[in-house]
Design an enzyme around this catalytic site. Sequence first.
Site, short mmCIF file in Angstrom:
data_model
loop_
_atom_site.label_atom_id
_atom_site.label_comp_id
_atom_site.label_asym_id
_atom_site.label_seq_id
_atom_site.Cartn_x
_atom_site.Cartn_y
_atom_site.Cartn_z
CG ASP A 98 -24.44 79.71 73.60
OD1 ASP A 98 -23.83 78.55 73.64
OD2 ASP A 98 -24.91 80.27 72.63
CG ASP A 99 -19.99 77.94 73.59
OD1 ASP A 99 -19.67 78.59 72.86
OD2 ASP A 99 -21.10 77.08 73.53
CB CYS B 287 -8.22 70.99 60.53
SG CYS B 287 -8.64 71.81 59.08
CB CYS C 256 -3.78 81.24 72.42
SG CYS C 256 -4.16 82.49 71.36
CG ASN D 130 -6.00 71.30 63.92
OD1 ASN D 130 -6.11 70.99 65.03
ND2 ASN D 130 -6.91 72.48 63.43
N GLY D 131 -4.66 73.88 61.81
CA GLY D 131 -4.03 75.21 62.37
C GLY D 131 -4.00 76.27 61.33
N GLY E 25 -14.50 69.49 61.69
CA GLY E 25 -14.49 70.20 60.45
C GLY E 25 -15.35 69.10 59.70
CB CYS F 68 -8.82 83.14 65.79
SG CYS F 68 -7.72 81.64 66.05
CE1 TYR G 289 -19.17 75.76 69.81
CE2 TYR G 289 -17.13 76.58 68.45
CZ TYR G 289 -18.90 75.95 68.48
OH TYR G 289 -19.41 75.75 67.43
S1 SF4 Z 1 -7.48 81.47 71.95
FE1 SF4 Z 1 -5.99 81.97 70.51
S2 SF4 Z 1 -6.06 80.31 69.08
FE2 SF4 Z 1 -8.08 79.95 70.24
S3 SF4 Z 1 -9.58 81.03 69.23
FE3 SF4 Z 1 -8.67 82.52 70.50
S4 SF4 Z 1 -7.20 83.62 69.10
FE4 SF4 Z 1 -7.63 81.63 68.18
#
Ligand code: SF4
Length: 471
Positions: free
Chosen positions: A368-369, A11, A455, A112-113, A38, A405, A265
Amino acid sequence: MFLSDKPEEACGVFAVYAPGRKVANLTFDGLYALQHRGQESAGMAVSDHNSVTVYKNMGLVSNVFDERTLASLPGDLAIGHTRYSTTGASNWRNAQPVYRSVGPYGFAIAHNGNLTNTSELAEQIGMLPGMVSSDSDLMAELIAMRFPKEKGDTRELRPGEALVSATLSVLPELQGAYSLVLMDAEVVVAVRDPHGFRPLCIGELDGGGHVFASETPALDVVGAQFIREIEPGEMVVADDHGVRSYHPFDPKTLEPKLCIFEFVYFARPDSRLLDQEVHGTRRRMGMYLAQTMPVEADMVMGVPDSGVPAAEGYALASKIPYGQGLVKNRYIGRTFISPDPASRVSAVRRKLNPLSENISGKRLVVVDDSIVRGTTTRSMVKMLRSAGAAEVHLRISSPPYKWPCFYGINTPSRKDLLAARYDMEEMREFLEADSLAFLSLDDLRKAISVDGGFCDACLTGNYPTKTSQQP
Ligand code: SF4
């Protein structure tokens, strides 16, 4: 952005407090700049200090709003949202901002999250599983419940104070990823979770007022000067007293973990994150990929659009000429509209067409990413071969995507993730490529060139928070 064989953005959020200025059009521009985050629904809440009006609908920002609807939204403070659903169905009820009629004016929230303790929180307040339509809805419910109970109480508080105090009391109970914007008739509030999984920044408008946005291009488009990113674990309030900052979390819980895929990305290439322009980091990803995963070839090409900066970097570092091999139809819908595998394959053809004269007889490095399921990548490789490519060498500017994720990005379960199912050689065979190689996590971090916590759970399986969901 290429196809739905990618992790889907979650989002975009936007908020503005601009005394004396009509902000609906400005919010429209901000949301338009965040459309890539989004595309399912869009909405805004606007206040003229007497009431909060919410307007939202399914569709793109430009489909949801027109001159007439914007003219009917008077006021100088607003929040806005573009949505891709990660929890909750894609329907009008779950479009945001979410509104609650509580206190003298009600309040609105946009998120967002993705919370990771939604069911526990719902259970604590006696909501049955079917009653929670989304984690954002649950947050709105929790905040509404913390408003002063007795009728009339909130009028004794300074305007906005009830929303600020209710939000401060709920925040420490939330787990997971959330960049939030909230408002009532008098204040705008912006919050980032203690890990700062999703980005959020603040800017200042010429002539006074402040803007909050998921990404910096939304500040640029409304003429706001970037001030800084909201810190992980920080809550900022904007009202007629100016801007003030709160730190409601136990300092021990603060651990920056910005989503590393924002760089790979999700974010726009012209976004600035952690003081880096995203486009430059993507070029460096391609350069490291060329240094560590070289191959003899005649031309380097990127998969439009998100593979292009890394392809430029690969070409630069390898000294192999860069060229365009695929043209993307910019006016077609996204592949997730037709989710069965057969439709997805044909959708590749609808979206991309090869430039046969550019690629015929050539050994191609195709950058590609990321690869998620692999189905669209395989179709693309076939398409390049049938257009005459002599060899197709796939180079991916991030490590293999192996884990789902839980922090606001829509990914399939492990059984559908190509890199979780197969080893490198099996993946290459499945994709029917002549060679396949990925950027290492170390080189990805070097390309971003920022010390600090990220992350990377989808690449490593190291989730920064406890989650009740099974990977
Ligand atoms: S790095 Fe963490 S927050 Fe980002 S897509 Fe991967 S698991 Fe999700």
